[in-house]
Write an enzyme that holds these catalytic residues in place. Structure first.
Site, PDB file in Angstrom:
ATOM      1  CG  HIS A 258      -2.105   0.897   1.027  1.00  0.00           C
ATOM      2  ND1 HIS A 258      -2.059   2.254   1.231  1.00  0.00           N
ATOM      3  CD2 HIS A 258      -3.369   0.619   0.600  1.00  0.00           C
ATOM      4  CE1 HIS A 258      -3.245   2.772   0.954  1.00  0.00           C
ATOM      5  NE2 HIS A 258      -4.056   1.805   0.563  1.00  0.00           N
ATOM      6  CG  ASP A 315      -8.360  -4.603  -3.354  1.00  0.00           C
ATOM      7  OD1 ASP A 315      -9.583  -4.411  -3.242  1.00  0.00           O
ATOM      8  OD2 ASP A 315      -7.575  -3.746  -3.799  1.00  0.00           O
TER       9      ASP A 315
HETATM   10  C1  SDX Z   1      -6.222  -0.228  -3.332  1.00  0.00           C
HETATM   11  O1  SDX Z   1      -4.559   4.215  -2.160  1.00  0.00           O
HETATM   12  C2  SDX Z   1      -5.566   3.629  -1.630  1.00  0.00           C
HETATM   13  O2  SDX Z   1      -6.030   4.028  -0.590  1.00  0.00           O
HETATM   14  C3  SDX Z   1      -6.093   2.440  -2.410  1.00  0.00           C
HETATM   15  C4  SDX Z   1      -7.053   1.501  -1.669  1.00  0.00           C
HETATM   16  C5  SDX Z   1      -8.416   2.173  -1.414  1.00  0.00           C
HETATM   17  O3  SDX Z   1      -9.095   1.831  -0.425  1.00  0.00           O
HETATM   18  O4  SDX Z   1      -8.822   2.964  -2.258  1.00  0.00           O
HETATM   19  O5  SDX Z   1      -6.509   1.061  -0.436  1.00  0.00           O
HETATM   20  C6  SDX Z   1      -7.418   0.288  -2.558  1.00  0.00           C
HETATM   21  O6  SDX Z   1      -5.992   0.215  -4.432  1.00  0.00           O
HETATM   22  C7  SDX Z   1      -5.336  -1.276  -2.703  1.00  0.00           C
HETATM   23  C8  SDX Z   1      -4.145  -1.658  -3.579  1.00  0.00           C
HETATM   24  C9  SDX Z   1      -4.559  -2.760  -4.570  1.00  0.00           C
HETATM   25  N1  SDX Z   1      -3.420  -3.116  -5.460  1.00  0.00           N
HETATM   26  C10 SDX Z   1      -2.764  -4.282  -5.353  1.00  0.00           C
HETATM   27  O7  SDX Z   1      -3.027  -5.093  -4.479  1.00  0.00           O
HETATM   28  C11 SDX Z   1      -1.727  -4.506  -6.432  1.00  0.00           C
HETATM   29  C12 SDX Z   1      -0.437  -4.973  -5.811  1.00  0.00           C
HETATM   30  N2  SDX Z   1       0.155  -3.910  -5.042  1.00  0.00           N
HETATM   31  C13 SDX Z   1       1.097  -3.056  -5.600  1.00  0.00           C
HETATM   32  O8  SDX Z   1       1.148  -2.917  -6.962  1.00  0.00           O
HETATM   33  C14 SDX Z   1       1.501  -1.830  -4.782  1.00  0.00           C
HETATM   34  O9  SDX Z   1       1.816  -2.259  -3.513  1.00  0.00           O
HETATM   35  C15 SDX Z   1       0.532  -0.650  -4.732  1.00  0.00           C
HETATM   36  C16 SDX Z   1       0.046  -0.223  -6.094  1.00  0.00           C
HETATM   37  C17 SDX Z   1      -0.655  -0.969  -3.862  1.00  0.00           C
HETATM   38  C18 SDX Z   1       1.311   0.539  -4.089  1.00  0.00           C
HETATM   39  O10 SDX Z   1       2.216   1.041  -4.999  1.00  0.00           O
HETATM   40  P1  SDX Z   1       3.435   1.970  -4.632  1.00  0.00           P
HETATM   41  O11 SDX Z   1       3.192   2.729  -3.415  1.00  0.00           O
HETATM   42  O12 SDX Z   1       3.767   2.739  -5.868  1.00  0.00           O
HETATM   43  O13 SDX Z   1       4.574   0.942  -4.310  1.00  0.00           O
HETATM   44  P2  SDX Z   1       5.602   0.344  -5.321  1.00  0.00           P
HETATM   45  O14 SDX Z   1       4.864  -0.294  -6.444  1.00  0.00           O
HETATM   46  O15 SDX Z   1       6.582   1.418  -5.669  1.00  0.00           O
HETATM   47  O16 SDX Z   1       6.286  -0.778  -4.457  1.00  0.00           O
HETATM   48  C19 SDX Z   1       7.434  -0.567  -3.672  1.00  0.00           C
HETATM   49  C20 SDX Z   1       8.260  -1.816  -3.760  1.00  0.00           C
HETATM   50  C21 SDX Z   1       8.597  -2.192  -5.183  1.00  0.00           C
HETATM   51  O17 SDX Z   1       9.828  -2.892  -5.139  1.00  0.00           O
HETATM   52  P3  SDX Z   1      11.202  -2.168  -5.609  1.00  0.00           P
HETATM   53  O18 SDX Z   1      10.951  -1.750  -7.039  1.00  0.00           O
HETATM   54  O19 SDX Z   1      11.376  -0.997  -4.683  1.00  0.00           O
HETATM   55  O20 SDX Z   1      12.214  -3.240  -5.464  1.00  0.00           O
HETATM   56  O21 SDX Z   1       7.541  -2.932  -3.216  1.00  0.00           O
HETATM   57  C22 SDX Z   1       7.295  -3.886  -4.253  1.00  0.00           C
HETATM   58  C23 SDX Z   1       7.488  -3.131  -5.558  1.00  0.00           C
HETATM   59  O22 SDX Z   1       7.856  -3.997  -6.581  1.00  0.00           O
HETATM   60  N3  SDX Z   1       5.911  -4.324  -4.125  1.00  0.00           N
HETATM   61  C24 SDX Z   1       5.443  -5.522  -4.457  1.00  0.00           C
HETATM   62  C25 SDX Z   1       4.093  -5.478  -4.169  1.00  0.00           C
HETATM   63  N4  SDX Z   1       3.771  -4.284  -3.663  1.00  0.00           N
HETATM   64  C26 SDX Z   1       4.885  -3.578  -3.651  1.00  0.00           C
HETATM   65  N5  SDX Z   1       6.024  -6.589  -4.960  1.00  0.00           N
HETATM   66  C27 SDX Z   1       5.252  -7.645  -5.209  1.00  0.00           C
HETATM   67  N6  SDX Z   1       3.934  -7.693  -4.945  1.00  0.00           N
HETATM   68  C28 SDX Z   1       3.325  -6.611  -4.438  1.00  0.00           C
HETATM   69  N7  SDX Z   1       2.025  -6.636  -4.190  1.00  0.00           N
END
Ligand code: SDX
Length: 365
Positions: A258, A315
């Site tokens: 998140h 989710d």
């Molecule tokens: C919602 O914002 C809100 O409030 C949203 C929400 C709401 O109520 O409206 O809470 C609802 O959208 C929940 C999120 C649903 N999405 C997912 O579950 C998809 C998987 N999650 C990710 O893609 C990610 O964690 C996000 C999109 C939720 C957050 O994205 P960020 O803040 O841009 O974080 P990032 O992608 O830059 O991640 C940081 C690091 C990365 O690694 P590095 O490149 O630094 O090595 O953490 C890793 C990412 O690759 N990472 C994950 C991961 N989440 C983060 N790696 C694998 N699986 C994951 N789920």
């Protein structure tokens, strides 16, 4: 040149009275009330709180619930539209059309007064569950059902979808789902909606902007992804290999991580408890066990390899609940929208109340 924060991370864009998040401590409040307390209320009360800014008294709640029940019905033309839309792998595509048509059939569509907008909010909150149930039943060659006024917002949705009344535990689970999904400050869909509202576009148009933004797998679409993952992993013993395989290829595991929470998402904690309860009632706890193992493996991998943990987001365990409630994956994002629509309308009104066009700058390269 000013520093650019990719994804606007950490940027505070506006003041809000609607919700508060402390991402370090894992705290979420709607209008000053902790999510743990809200989770024990009805969706009617929580949506009233979001849209009107205060907890309703007994009479206000009774009048509001009665109004919602009246507005649950959709007309024959809308049913025909739902039948024609016949969505493919994502029911949200049809829901988007349904909301557009609702706008065009609403005599108050172009009336941007607060009173007219509150009427639109009630119509949308009431009709979304009906639209989704009707489109699902039409697609599957089943006769659409009329809403049951004796049932709560959540229980009525499950009844209209499945054709049978849910158990008390199932009804509790879907009601909690709508409440916990209702509002979350400047998440992507709400931000998109506020941009649309800031141009003084009408409330329906703003809601559609939010709905379209919810669709993506990095936002509301993740719920569907989690449901598919639960089937793919199938048994708890496969969780370890599944996660390692995905992470080795730099693929995202849906339902984890998140932007704001650096601690356990308080909504996930409540969803997890509820998922355990529905699994137990069902008798087959496999989906719940698969989810728990995925959570353990993700936590371990992130802590050991990256030196920081990762937690399930809103989710993740909600998707486990959907599996037990027999909500098909193609409906998952739309069902999320049933809850979120009250938060969206609240943000729409807040934007209108103290408006300036949202228009940031880009750095030309
Ligand atoms: C919602 O914002 C809100 O409030 C949203 C929400 C709401 O109520 O409206 O809470 C609802 O959208 C929940 C999120 C649903 N999405 C997912 O579950 C998809 C998987 N999650 C990710 O893609 C990610 O964690 C996000 C999109 C939720 C957050 O994205 P960020 O803040 O841009 O974080 P990032 O992608 O830059 O991640 C940081 C690091 C990365 O690694 P590095 O490149 O630094 O090595 O953490 C890793 C990412 O690759 N990472 C994950 C991961 N989440 C983060 N790696 C694998 N699986 C994951 N789920």
């Amino acid at each position: 040149m000013q520093e650019i924060k990719k994804g606007l991370e950490g940027i505070v864009a506006l003041d809000t009275r609607i919700s508060f998040i402390d991402g370090m401590q894992g705290i979420l409040r709607y209008r000053g009330i902790d999510i743990e307390q809200l989770a024990g209320m009805t969706y009617d009360a929580v949506s009233y709180l979001l849209v009107n800014g205060e907890i309703p008294n007994e009479q206000e709640l009774a009048a509001y619930s009665a109004r919602l029940k009246t507005e649950r019905r959709i007309n024959g033309e809308m049913t025909d539209i739902m039948r024609i839309c016949n969505y493919g792998s994502e029911a949200l595509d049809s829901l988007r059309t349904a909301i557009s048509c609702t706008a065009q059939m609403d005599y108050e569509n172009d009336n941007n007064s607060l009173e007219a907008n509150k009427n639109k909010a009630i119509r949308l909150i009431a009709k979304l569950p009906t639209m989704i149930a009707v489109m699902y039943r039409c697609k599957n060659g089943e006769i659409p059902l009329q809403p049951d006024d004796d049932l709560s917002h959540g229980a009525n949705f499950l009844y209209m979808l499945r054709g049978e009344e849910p158990s008390a535990i199932e009804a509790e689970a879907i009601e909690k789902d709508f409440i916990l999904s209702a509002e979350h400050e400047l998440n992507p869909s709400t931000f998109a909606l506020r941009i649309a509202a800031s141009t003084l576009a009408d409330a329906y148009s703003a809601i559609i902007a939010g709905l379209c933004t919810l669709k993506g797998p990095l936002h509301g679409g993740a719920r569907k992804g989690v449901m598919e993952m639960l089937d793919e992993v199938a048994v708890p013993e496969n969780a370890n290999d599944y996660v390692l395989y995905k992470l080795a290829r730099k693929q995202k595991i849906m339902g984890f991580g998140h932007r704001v929470y650096r601690n356990y998402d308080p909504r996930s904690r409540i969803f997890k408890e509820m998922a355990k309860k529905v699994a137990k009632e069902n008798g087959d706890t496999t989906y719940y066990e698969v989810a728990e193992n995925l959570e353990h493996v993700m936590y371990r991998e992130f802590l050991e390899v990256r030196g920081r943990p990762i937690y399930p987001n809103v989710d993740f365990y909600s998707a486990v609940i959907y599996k037990y409630l027999q909500i098909p994956p193609e409906l998952a994002t739309s069902v999320f929208a049933i809850g979120r629509v009250s938060g969206w309308t609240a943000h729409c009104f807040e934007q209108y109340t103290d408006n300036r066009v949202i228009r940031p700058r880009a750095h030309y390269v």
